[in-house]
Design an enzyme around this catalytic site. Structure first.
Site, short mmCIF file in Angstrom:
data_model
loop_
_atom_site.label_atom_id
_atom_site.label_comp_id
_atom_site.label_asym_id
_atom_site.label_seq_id
_atom_site.Cartn_x
_atom_site.Cartn_y
_atom_site.Cartn_z
N HIS A 161 39.91 -0.64 1.47
CA HIS A 161 39.74 -2.07 1.81
C HIS A 161 38.44 -2.63 1.21
O HIS A 161 37.90 -3.60 1.73
CB HIS A 161 39.72 -2.30 3.32
CG HIS A 161 40.77 -1.55 4.07
ND1 HIS A 161 42.01 -2.08 4.36
CD2 HIS A 161 40.79 -0.27 4.55
CE1 HIS A 161 42.74 -1.17 5.02
NE2 HIS A 161 42.02 -0.06 5.13
N SER A 282 24.31 -15.52 -21.17
CA SER A 282 24.66 -16.88 -20.82
C SER A 282 23.81 -17.82 -21.66
O SER A 282 22.64 -17.54 -21.94
CB SER A 282 24.39 -17.12 -19.33
OG SER A 282 24.22 -18.50 -19.09
N LYS A 288 21.12 -13.58 -17.32
CA LYS A 288 22.49 -13.08 -17.15
C LYS A 288 22.90 -12.06 -18.21
O LYS A 288 22.57 -12.17 -19.38
CB LYS A 288 23.47 -14.25 -17.21
CG LYS A 288 23.32 -15.22 -16.06
CD LYS A 288 24.15 -14.83 -14.87
CE LYS A 288 25.58 -15.21 -15.14
NZ LYS A 288 26.40 -15.06 -13.97
N GLU A 295 36.21 -8.56 -17.97
CA GLU A 295 36.94 -9.73 -17.48
C GLU A 295 38.10 -10.08 -18.41
O GLU A 295 39.19 -10.45 -17.95
CB GLU A 295 35.99 -10.93 -17.37
CG GLU A 295 34.93 -10.74 -16.29
CD GLU A 295 33.86 -11.81 -16.38
OE1 GLU A 295 33.86 -12.71 -15.55
OE2 GLU A 295 33.02 -11.73 -17.30
#
Ligand code: ARG
Length: 463
Positions: A161, A282, A288, A295
């Site tokens: 979970h 970024s 970043k 992704e």
């Protein structure tokens, strides 16, 4: 040839050429030019067979075979003018062959049809993709093995979970994916084996009256045997669907792992550091470092599932044998194969380069009362309590620690005894995460010793 006249391949019964819209919807050359090498290999095998069986003069067949090599080198050299009026790769190649060798080119299409031709080309292409996928999966498995070996005893939280459940080892987590990708590999191999039969010689749908030798063409193209039913040969695309199904399952595994890498590389987790080579920055936030490759793997996987469903939809309503719908079998498979190979390669690169952050992994493993099960097991072993009672007592200890804002191992012996008097000093031995994982020696368990056995087994298999 002018695009306005009727088609030179089948224009005999036509007085006029097609409407521009007709041509646009009908043509597949824009995408099926990717089958050029397979088309030419199939035609060369067919021509050799036509000569061997005496259906076509050897000199004509030789001219055809030579001419086809010229066509192939023109296409590979980017030196070929593809024509939409000629619809597809098959007619483009044949028309160019005619320009190069003249009249004998017209004999190539004896005893065959574009229906068995395209089925053959596409099978050959998909077969190559099974091989490419096999290579990509094997490379990824080796990268995972490298990580598993390096971190066989690094402790990290195992989740259910997405809540900390029990400590596991990094190596064990990596080896879980080795097992998954190994099954993907075997699915690809199975699909390849089943698809490796030759449709060539099925002709349009019914076979042919010419004394062809299908065994010969099958062998020349590396097929195990000719397909036994000509209707089936020209009309099924289950081989492509099997590839897509195997690709989809593999893609699902890739996507799950990609999702984990996104989570693990976040500032909140810091379980892994992805290399600069497989991250992006970024344009506005200087701090970043984004896991874009992971992704994009996660996102591109949808195209592979989509291709699988799209081809099922194309096929599901078609009566035997060939219908032009089946021309829509290719683009999706091309796209799915391209994206599967890219995703496999990107994942391999990320896995090879990534660094597990051992201290963060261990700290996370120790939090969230991850050794509560070890505590309950200890109570069963040392005090003879039934597991259900031990579970209850452990729950009370967890509640106590939670209230105090500390870990289980921070509770004093007195505090523990206040919950159950049978608890003794020995309990502290099992509350550490290293002891916890080391104790999980059951076959398939997370103990470093077990992980090393599995790493050794897979290294042996993969060579
Ligand atoms: N371009 C066609 C395809 O991809 C080749 C087969 C054409 N056959 C036919 N009967 N029109 O399916």
């Amino acid at each position: 040839m002018s695009d306005k006249t009727s088609n030179q391949m089948w224009g005999g019964r036509f007085a006029a050429g097609p409407d521009a819209i007709m041509e646009a919807i009908n043509a597949s050359i824009g995408f099926d030019k990717r089958l050029a090498a397979q088309d030419i290999a199939g035609s060369r095998a067919h021509a050799a067979m036509l000569a061997a069986t005496g259906i076509v003069e050897t000199s004509d067949a030789e001219a055809i075979r030579e001419g086809l090599l010229t066509v192939l080198s023109e296409i590979e050299g980017g030196d070929f003018a593809f024509s939409t009026a000629l619809e597809d790769i098959h007619m483009n190649v044949e028309a160019r062959l005619k320009e190069i060798i003249g009249e004998p080119a017209g004999r190539l299409h004896t005893a065959r049809s574009r229906n068995d031709q395209v089925a053959t080309d596409f099978r050959l292409w998909v077969r190559d993709q099974c091989d490419a996928a096999e290579g990509g999966i094997l490379a990824l498995m080796k990268a995972l093995l490298g990580q598993a070996e390096a971190g066989a005893d690094w402790v990290m939280p195992g989740f259910t979970h997405l809540q900390t459940a029990q400590p596991v080892t990094w190596g064990h987590h990596m080896m879980a994916y080795v097992e998954m990708f190994a099954r993907d590999l075997s699915r690809m191999r199975d699909a390849r084996k089943r698809m490796n039969e030759s449709p060539l010689g099925a002709a349009a749908l019914a076979g042919t009256g010419f004394p062809i030798d299908r065994q010969m063409t099958a062998e020349a193209l590396g097929f195990d045997r000719p397909m036994a039913n000509s209707l089936d040969a020209v009309s099924d695309r289950d081989f492509a669907l099997e590839f897509l199904a195997a690709a989809s399952i593999c893609a699902m595994h890739l996507s799950r792992f990609a999702e984990e890498l996104v989570i693990w590389s976040s500032a909140q987790f810091r379980f892994v550091t992805l290399s600069d080579r497989f991250s992006t920055g970024s344009s506005i936030m200087p701090q970043k470092k984004n896991p874009d490759a992971a992704e994009l793997i996660r996102a591109k996987i949808g195209r592979i599932f989509g291709a699988n469903v799209a081809l099922l939809m194309v096929m599901k309503g078609l009566p035997l044998a060939y219908s032009k719908d089946m021309q829509e079998d290719k683009e999706q498979v091309f796209d799915a194969a391209d994206n599967l190979m890219l995703a496999l390669a990107a994942m391999e690169g990320m896995v090879k380069d990534m660094t597990g952050n051992v201290e963060n992994l261990e700290a996370a493993a120790a939090s969230g009362f991850s050794t509560a099960t070890d505590l309950a097991d200890w109570l069963v072993r040392e005090t003879g309590l039934p597991f259900r009672d031990a579970h209850h007592i452990t729950g009370a200890l967890v509640a106590m620690a939670e209230k105090k804002g500390c870990d289980l191992s921070d509770l004093s012996l007195e505090e523990m005894k206040s919950v159950n008097d049978a608890i003794s000093e020995g309990i502290f031995d099992v509350l550490g995460v290293h002891n916890s994982v080391a104790s999980r020696m059951s076959y398939g368990g997370t103990a470093p010793a077990r992980v090393r056995e599995q790493v050794a087994r897979w290294k042996e298999i993969l060579g």
